[in-house]
Design an enzyme around this catalytic site. Structure first.
Site, PDB file in Angstrom:
ATOM      1  N   PHE A   1       0.846  -1.204   0.000  1.00 17.07           N
ATOM      2  CA  PHE A   1       0.000   0.000   0.000  1.00 17.07           C
ATOM      3  C   PHE A   1       0.879   1.250   0.000  1.00 17.07           C
ATOM      4  CE2 PHE A   1       0.229  -1.693   4.335  1.00 17.07           C
ATOM      5  CZ  PHE A   1       0.588  -0.604   5.107  1.00 17.07           C
ATOM      6  N   PRO A   2       0.429   2.318  -0.673  1.00 16.02           N
ATOM      7  CA  PRO A   2       1.253   3.527  -0.773  1.00 16.02           C
ATOM      8  C   PRO A   2       1.639   4.038   0.619  1.00 16.02           C
ATOM      9  CG  PRO A   2      -0.608   3.662  -2.245  1.00 16.02           C
ATOM     10  CD  PRO A   2      -0.826   2.453  -1.407  1.00 16.02           C
ATOM     11  N   CYS A   3       2.840   4.602   0.704  1.00 13.48           N
ATOM     12  CA  CYS A   3       3.356   5.059   2.003  1.00 13.48           C
ATOM     13  C   CYS A   3       2.348   5.994   2.652  1.00 13.48           C
ATOM     14  CB  CYS A   3       4.672   5.786   1.817  1.00 13.48           C
ATOM     15  SG  CYS A   3       5.817   4.831   0.862  1.00 13.48           S
ATOM     16  N   GLN A   4       2.223   5.846   3.930  1.00 10.92           N
ATOM     17  CA  GLN A   4       1.126   6.522   4.613  1.00 10.92           C
ATOM     18  C   GLN A   4       1.510   7.850   5.230  1.00 10.92           C
ATOM     19  OE1 GLN A   4      -1.849   5.328   4.405  1.00 10.92           O
ATOM     20  NE2 GLN A   4      -0.887   3.810   3.115  1.00 10.92           N
TER      21      GLN A   4
END
Ligand SMILES: C[S@@+](CC[C@H](N)C(=O)[O-])C[C@H]1O[C@@H](n2cnc3c(N)ncnc32)[C@H](O)[C@@H]1O
Length: 318
Positions: free
Chosen positions: A81-84
């Site tokens: 998942f894309p960096c948060q």
């Protein structure tokens, strides 16, 4: 049994290639695993283009928030998942909020787990997730996965321990619905055989002039080297530093890895970057260099993912 795999945020397919197997890298063959990808998608047109040039099944271009209702039944969910950018400061009790739209994407994985209830999942993210928000974010991320009904473990894996010529530390979270499978699961062991940068780079006379830095850039960098710690030339005898998505902008002023062979500085070619990430030479990148570097730098190294998926399947099959 063939395990059906759904892949979110698939990019150009590093994770997916590893999850499927059946490829050769550096004279080693990574056999076909008992898996079949039944869904993959990404919002980046060029990543999807690369993906679709390389896989028989096709990746869907689109926003996962709009596509998730179309996900088929599957056994294993995978996704980097894309960096948060979570916001959890000044909340009592602390909980995961969103700082921006990207911060919400992690919850798409949770949503799918809650609705489709696959047997297992593999999530990947940068190691910095462990320390984000003064170390408050990661326990909440883990709790969200557990609350979705999974027995979870996590581990930082370094690609250089898996015959990949790159130091790349990423955190992997693995979850199983079944406690017995979870107890049987072990993260893959380090491989004795090491691979180094010199094993994958081209000799200088094979590299197009456009990848070499100008004399002016080199002189400027050399003048300021002590003061500014510039010129991140990599040692060909060792592992390469982490390949990032912005390698096309690698300059002698940046911290991105570059090469200096016999006094000549250059950036990696896209094919070298792909090899440093353990993509086989048969994997094609037909888009521009900039778009290729981006997709390559974002990817989970296929060889590392292959080892991890093999361990997950072993736990499910026992
Ligand atoms: C870290 S990369 C994943 C790379 C992939 N796991 C691989 O191994 O090649 C994250 C990906 O999420 C995609 N992404 C970001 N926002 C998205 C959205 N709303 N819907 C679908 N994909 C999205 C980005 O385009 C990017 O390719």
């Amino acid at each position: 049994m063939t395990y059906k795999v759904a892949s979110l945020f698939s990019g150009c397919g590093g994770m997916d290639l590893g999850a499927e197997g059946n490829f050769e890298y550096q004279n080693d063959f990574y056999k076909k695993l008992n898996t079949k990808i039944v869904f993959s998608s990404d919002i980046d047109k060029y990543a999807v283009e690369i993906y679709n040039d390389n896989f028989e099944h096709k990746s869907i271009l689109g926003d996962i928030r709009e596509l998730k209702s179309t996900l088929p039944e599957h056994d294993i969910l995978i996704g980097g998942f894309p960096c948060q950018s979570f916001s959890i400061v000044a909340q009592n009790p602390p909980r995961l909020g969103y700082k921006n739209d990207n911060g919400k994407l992690f919850f798409e994985m949770i949503d799918v787990l809650e609705n489709k209830k696959p047997l297992a999942f593999i999530a990947e993210n940068v190691k910095g997730l462990l320390s984000a928000n003064k170390k408050q974010a990661f326990p909440l991320v883990l709790k969200s996965f557990k609350d979705a009904g999974y027995h979870c473990t996590f581990k930082v894996l370094d690609s250089s321990n898996f015959s990949i010529p790159q130091k790349r530390e990423r955190v992997f979270i693995v979850g199983f619905r079944d406690l017995i499978a979870s107890n049987k699961f072990d993260y893959p062991e380090s491989i004795d055989k090491k691979s180094h940068l010199k094993d994958v780079i081209f000799s200088e006379n094979e590299v197009d002039d456009k990848y070499f830095f100008s004399e002016k850039a080199v002189n400027g960098m050399l003048r300021n080297q002590e003061k500014m710690n510039k010129g991140r030339a990599q040692d060909p005898e060792s592992f390469c530093n982490t390949i990032t998505a912005h390698l096309s902008k690698a300059s002698l002023n940046s911290v991105d890895p570059v090469l200096c062979i016999e006094g000549r500085y250059r950036r990696f070619t896209p094919r070298e970057a792909a090899r440093i990430q353990s993509f086989p030479d048969s994997f094609q990148f037909k888009v521009s260099d900039t778009r290729s570097y981006k997709a390559i730098g974002n990817a989970v190294p296929p060889v590392l993912m292959w080892h991890l998926m093999k361990s997950v399947i072993r736990a499910l099959e026992q």
